[in-house]
Design a protein around this motif. Structure first.
Motif, PDB file in Angstrom:
ATOM      1  N   VAL A   1      -3.644  -5.625  -0.016  1.00 36.68           N
ATOM      2  CA  VAL A   1      -3.359  -4.240  -0.414  1.00 36.68           C
ATOM      3  C   VAL A   1      -4.221  -3.311   0.442  1.00 36.68           C
ATOM      4  O   VAL A   1      -5.431  -3.504   0.554  1.00 36.68           O
ATOM      5  CB  VAL A   1      -3.654  -4.001  -1.919  1.00 36.68           C
ATOM      6  CG1 VAL A   1      -3.235  -2.590  -2.319  1.00 36.68           C
ATOM      7  CG2 VAL A   1      -2.936  -5.035  -2.774  1.00 36.68           C
TER       8      VAL A   1
ATOM      9  N   LEU B   1      -4.342   0.991  -7.169  1.00 36.99           N
ATOM     10  CA  LEU B   1      -4.381   1.106  -5.704  1.00 36.99           C
ATOM     11  C   LEU B   1      -3.139   1.796  -5.134  1.00 36.99           C
ATOM     12  O   LEU B   1      -2.910   1.815  -3.936  1.00 36.99           O
ATOM     13  CB  LEU B   1      -4.519  -0.295  -5.085  1.00 36.99           C
ATOM     14  CG  LEU B   1      -5.769  -1.065  -5.518  1.00 36.99           C
ATOM     15  CD1 LEU B   1      -5.647  -2.532  -5.172  1.00 36.99           C
ATOM     16  CD2 LEU B   1      -6.999  -0.471  -4.837  1.00 36.99           C
TER      17      LEU B   1
ATOM     18  N   ALA C   1      -8.095  -3.049   0.814  1.00 35.38           N
ATOM     19  CA  ALA C   1      -8.719  -2.835  -0.500  1.00 35.38           C
ATOM     20  C   ALA C   1      -8.783  -4.144  -1.278  1.00 35.38           C
ATOM     21  O   ALA C   1      -9.737  -4.373  -2.026  1.00 35.38           O
ATOM     22  CB  ALA C   1      -7.924  -1.790  -1.281  1.00 35.38           C
ATOM     23  N   ARG C   2      -7.764  -4.987  -1.148  1.00 31.97           N
ATOM     24  CA  ARG C   2      -7.736  -6.284  -1.840  1.00 31.97           C
ATOM     25  C   ARG C   2      -7.044  -7.299  -0.939  1.00 31.97           C
ATOM     26  O   ARG C   2      -6.133  -6.976  -0.193  1.00 31.97           O
ATOM     27  CB  ARG C   2      -6.945  -6.211  -3.153  1.00 31.97           C
ATOM     28  CG  ARG C   2      -7.492  -5.296  -4.209  1.00 31.97           C
ATOM     29  CD  ARG C   2      -8.749  -5.850  -4.877  1.00 31.97           C
ATOM     30  NE  ARG C   2      -9.174  -5.006  -5.974  1.00 31.97           N
ATOM     31  CZ  ARG C   2      -9.843  -3.850  -5.841  1.00 31.97           C
ATOM     32  NH1 ARG C   2     -10.172  -3.418  -4.632  1.00 31.97           N
ATOM     33  NH2 ARG C   2     -10.199  -3.144  -6.901  1.00 31.97           N
TER      34      ARG C   2
ATOM     35  N   SER D   1      -1.178   4.449   4.158  1.00 30.42           N
ATOM     36  CA  SER D   1      -2.361   3.603   3.904  1.00 30.42           C
ATOM     37  C   SER D   1      -2.755   2.783   5.133  1.00 30.42           C
ATOM     38  O   SER D   1      -3.799   2.132   5.132  1.00 30.42           O
ATOM     39  CB  SER D   1      -2.113   2.684   2.713  1.00 30.42           C
ATOM     40  OG  SER D   1      -0.976   1.873   2.954  1.00 30.42           O
TER      41      SER D   1
ATOM     42  N   GLU E   1      -4.251  -5.067 -10.860  1.00 30.42           N
ATOM     43  CA  GLU E   1      -4.995  -3.993 -10.170  1.00 30.42           C
ATOM     44  C   GLU E   1      -4.099  -3.106  -9.311  1.00 30.42           C
ATOM     45  O   GLU E   1      -4.563  -2.120  -8.750  1.00 30.42           O
ATOM     46  CB  GLU E   1      -6.050  -4.616  -9.246  1.00 30.42           C
ATOM     47  CG  GLU E   1      -7.110  -5.427  -9.956  1.00 30.42           C
ATOM     48  CD  GLU E   1      -8.070  -6.012  -8.932  1.00 30.42           C
ATOM     49  OE1 GLU E   1      -8.911  -5.261  -8.427  1.00 30.42           O
ATOM     50  OE2 GLU E   1      -7.945  -7.215  -8.629  1.00 30.42           O
ATOM     51  N   LEU E   2      -2.840  -3.509  -9.161  1.00 28.31           N
ATOM     52  CA  LEU E   2      -1.981  -2.844  -8.162  1.00 28.31           C
ATOM     53  C   LEU E   2      -1.852  -1.336  -8.368  1.00 28.31           C
ATOM     54  O   LEU E   2      -1.944  -0.566  -7.422  1.00 28.31           O
ATOM     55  CB  LEU E   2      -0.592  -3.496  -8.159  1.00 28.31           C
ATOM     56  CG  LEU E   2      -0.525  -4.907  -7.585  1.00 28.31           C
ATOM     57  CD1 LEU E   2       0.867  -5.482  -7.705  1.00 28.31           C
ATOM     58  CD2 LEU E   2      -0.963  -4.901  -6.126  1.00 28.31           C
TER      59      LEU E   2
ATOM     60  N   GLN F   1      -5.490   0.616   1.519  1.00 27.26           N
ATOM     61  CA  GLN F   1      -5.710   1.963   0.975  1.00 27.26           C
ATOM     62  C   GLN F   1      -6.571   2.732   1.974  1.00 27.26           C
ATOM     63  O   GLN F   1      -7.616   2.208   2.414  1.00 27.26           O
ATOM     64  CB  GLN F   1      -6.432   1.849  -0.366  1.00 27.26           C
ATOM     65  CG  GLN F   1      -6.223   3.032  -1.261  1.00 27.26           C
ATOM     66  CD  GLN F   1      -6.947   2.876  -2.595  1.00 27.26           C
ATOM     67  OE1 GLN F   1      -7.988   2.225  -2.679  1.00 27.26           O
ATOM     68  NE2 GLN F   1      -6.394   3.464  -3.631  1.00 27.26           N
TER      69      GLN F   1
ATOM     70  N   GLY G   1       0.859  -1.195   0.000  1.00 28.74           N
ATOM     71  CA  GLY G   1       0.000   0.000   0.000  1.00 28.74           C
ATOM     72  C   GLY G   1       0.881   1.227   0.000  1.00 28.74           C
ATOM     73  O   GLY G   1       2.047   1.157   0.403  1.00 28.74           O
TER      74      GLY G   1
END
Lengths: 249, 251
Positions: free
Chosen positions: A208, A230, A215-216, A41, A226-227, A210, A37
């Motif tokens: 991850v 984010l 978030a994930r 975060s 998707e990184l 955020q 993150g």
């Protein structure tokens, strides 16, 4: 029962700024998890809850079924924490003195302390530096000393906060080798970083964060695409459509 | 690489390093008491003892002078204050408000004594691990009723542990400011202000981090302290310092 359980954990700092918000998480024994993150975060705040350095204002954190609100000594023995700034973790005046700090706090006998210190220095390859002042060590050696310091407390879980920051290539490899050895010996590894390239290939789970929330949470391979949305940089090889390889190869 | 100073423990295996922390603290107390009472020849004897302890602890005399250069400014200030404000015969007859001979002698003696005590304290700090000092303080305070010896010893240990950090932070802050030409600013109050604000902020940060690191590794008061062992050589050292101290007071 999971080894680590967080249920709806929230924490706000005294100035009102949010740390983490409604975080729920279960971690099993022997896992290797990377928490990624951007700065701010909530990674460090989350990790500090695992060691009882922060106590949740809402929700519960349990380590092996024990809430961190109770029996802090036992929690801190079970969860070893390596800080982002290795210098700030050094409390001893010599390398061996620093490794002995944790075992002394556990009230162990002098013989047991000596035994653990020599075993741990051997494990991280710092036997020759035992009588040196820690500030004379290189960045990688300091990080390994920090690992030896927590190993001497024989934790089940090792939490590493940005363990590769400020390290050169050799230092990163040395620390990574050490982490993999610990994982191989049965320790649960939880590692936070904003630069996942150095370690992601070895992790089986990526979380991850955020804005203080998760978030994930999934397998690294599935989350690669998707990184960057984010705020985490995708590994170079992955961007080029290649397979990410270990920094040890 | 961090700069290292004699304000912290310097690991070693010298004769002084090998002595029991309790012996060294007791010797320092006797030495300091004798220094405060001694004059002239007595102070020379104690100076020889202090000078002898430096090489015995593998501490270089030049490093002591280098580290104490700012302390030297304080000593000069004290000497001047004594010289100017102690009544007596003026050194310059035509300038009665100037320094007096009595004041100069009294100031010089005071500075000499302080320098000796600080040097001996540096020998203790440089040759004894903080953990051993803490354990020794705890041992001395244990029989005293109503004194929380573990807490007092822990606070002393932390104070000694923070001394080299303070010194290092001052050095780093000054270096960073010199890199931005702070020497061109001639106003000493301005320079003091811009040194103190970042310095205090960094020091509080360092202290916070140190406490967090200690807590993370389960620090608490009932921990296993380092074992203390006194032997014949320790008693010999203590008797020598006590004898020298007594002689310094009597001569």
């Amino acid at each position: 029962m999971s080894l680590i359980e967080l249920k709806n954990v929230s924490y706000r700092f005294s100035d009102g700024s949010p740390g983490i918000e409604d975080v729920s998480l279960a971690i099993e024994e022997g896992e290797f998890i990377v928490i990624a993150g951007p700065n701010g975060s909530g990674k460090t705040t989350l990790l500090r809850h695992l060691n009882g350095l922060l106590i949740p204002q809402k929700g519960t954190v349990k380590i092996a079924g024990q809430p961190t609100k109770r029996n802090l000594l036992r929690i801190r023995q079970q969860v070893g924490m390596v800080f982002q700034d290795a210098d700030s973790q050094i409390v001893g005046e010599t390398v061996s003195d620093d490794v002995a700090f944790g075992p002394r706090n556990l009230g162990l006998s002098h013989d047991e302390i000596d035994h653990r210190v020599s075993r741990c220095l051997q494990a991280v390859g710092l036997v020759a530096s035992a009588a040196k002042r820690p500030h004379l060590l290189s960045g990688g050696e300091k990080r390994r000393l920090a690992i030896a310091g927590i190993l001497a407390m024989r934790p089940k879980i090792i939490v590493l906060d940005e363990p590769f920051s400020n390290l050169d290539y050799i230092g990163v490899r040395q620390v990574l080798e050490q982490i993999l050895r610990l994982h191989g010996s049965g320790c649960t590894i939880i590692l936070s970083t904003h630069d996942i390239e150095k370690v992601i290939v070895h992790a089986r789970r990526l979380i991850v964060m955020q804005n203080g929330c998760i978030a994930r949470d999934g397998q690294p391979r599935q989350l690669m695409g998707e990184l960057e949305i984010l705020g985490v940089r995708q590994p170079c090889a992955s961007r080029l459509g290649l397979e990410v390889t270990s920094w040890l190869n | 690489m961090a700069e290292l100073t004699v304000f912290g423990y310097l690991p070693g295996a010298s004769f002084v390093h090998q002595r029991d922390a309790r012996t060294k603290i007791a010797a320092l107390a006797i030495f300091s008491a004798a220094t405060l009472k001694a004059t002239g020849a007595g102070l020379i004897l104690l100076s020889l003892l202090a000078a002898g302890s430096l090489p015995a602890a593998h501490i270089s005399v030049t490093s002591i002078f280098r580290e104490l250069r700012y302390f030297g400014l304080l000593l000069i200030g004290m000497l001047m204050a004594r010289a100017f404000f102690t009544p007596g015969n003026p050194l310059v007859a035509s300038f009665p408000a100037g320094p007096t001979a009595e004041g100069l002698v009294s100031g010089a003696l005071l500075c000499w004594r302080l320098l000796l005590i600080v040097s001996a304290s540096l020998v203790l700090v440089a040759s004894t691990a903080t953990g051993h000092i803490r354990a020794a303080v705890q041992w001395f305070l244990a029989p005293v009723p109503l004194v929380p010896e573990k807490r007092v010893a822990a606070m002393m240990g932390l104070l000694i542990r923070l001394l080299p950090l303070v010194h290092r932070e001052i050095h780093e802050t000054l270096t960073a400011q010199r890199a931005r030409c702070v020497q061109n600013r001639k106003n000493p109050f301005y320079r003091l202000k811009i040194l103190l604000i970042p310095l205090m902020s960094r020091l509080f940060d360092r202290a916070d981090n140190l406490i967090l690191a200690m807590e993370a590794r389960a620090y608490h008061e009932t921990r296993t302290e380092p074992a203390l062992h006194a032997n014949f050589k320790d008693w010999l050292v203590l008797c020598t310092v006590a004898g020298a101290g007594l002689a310094a007071v009597l001569i």
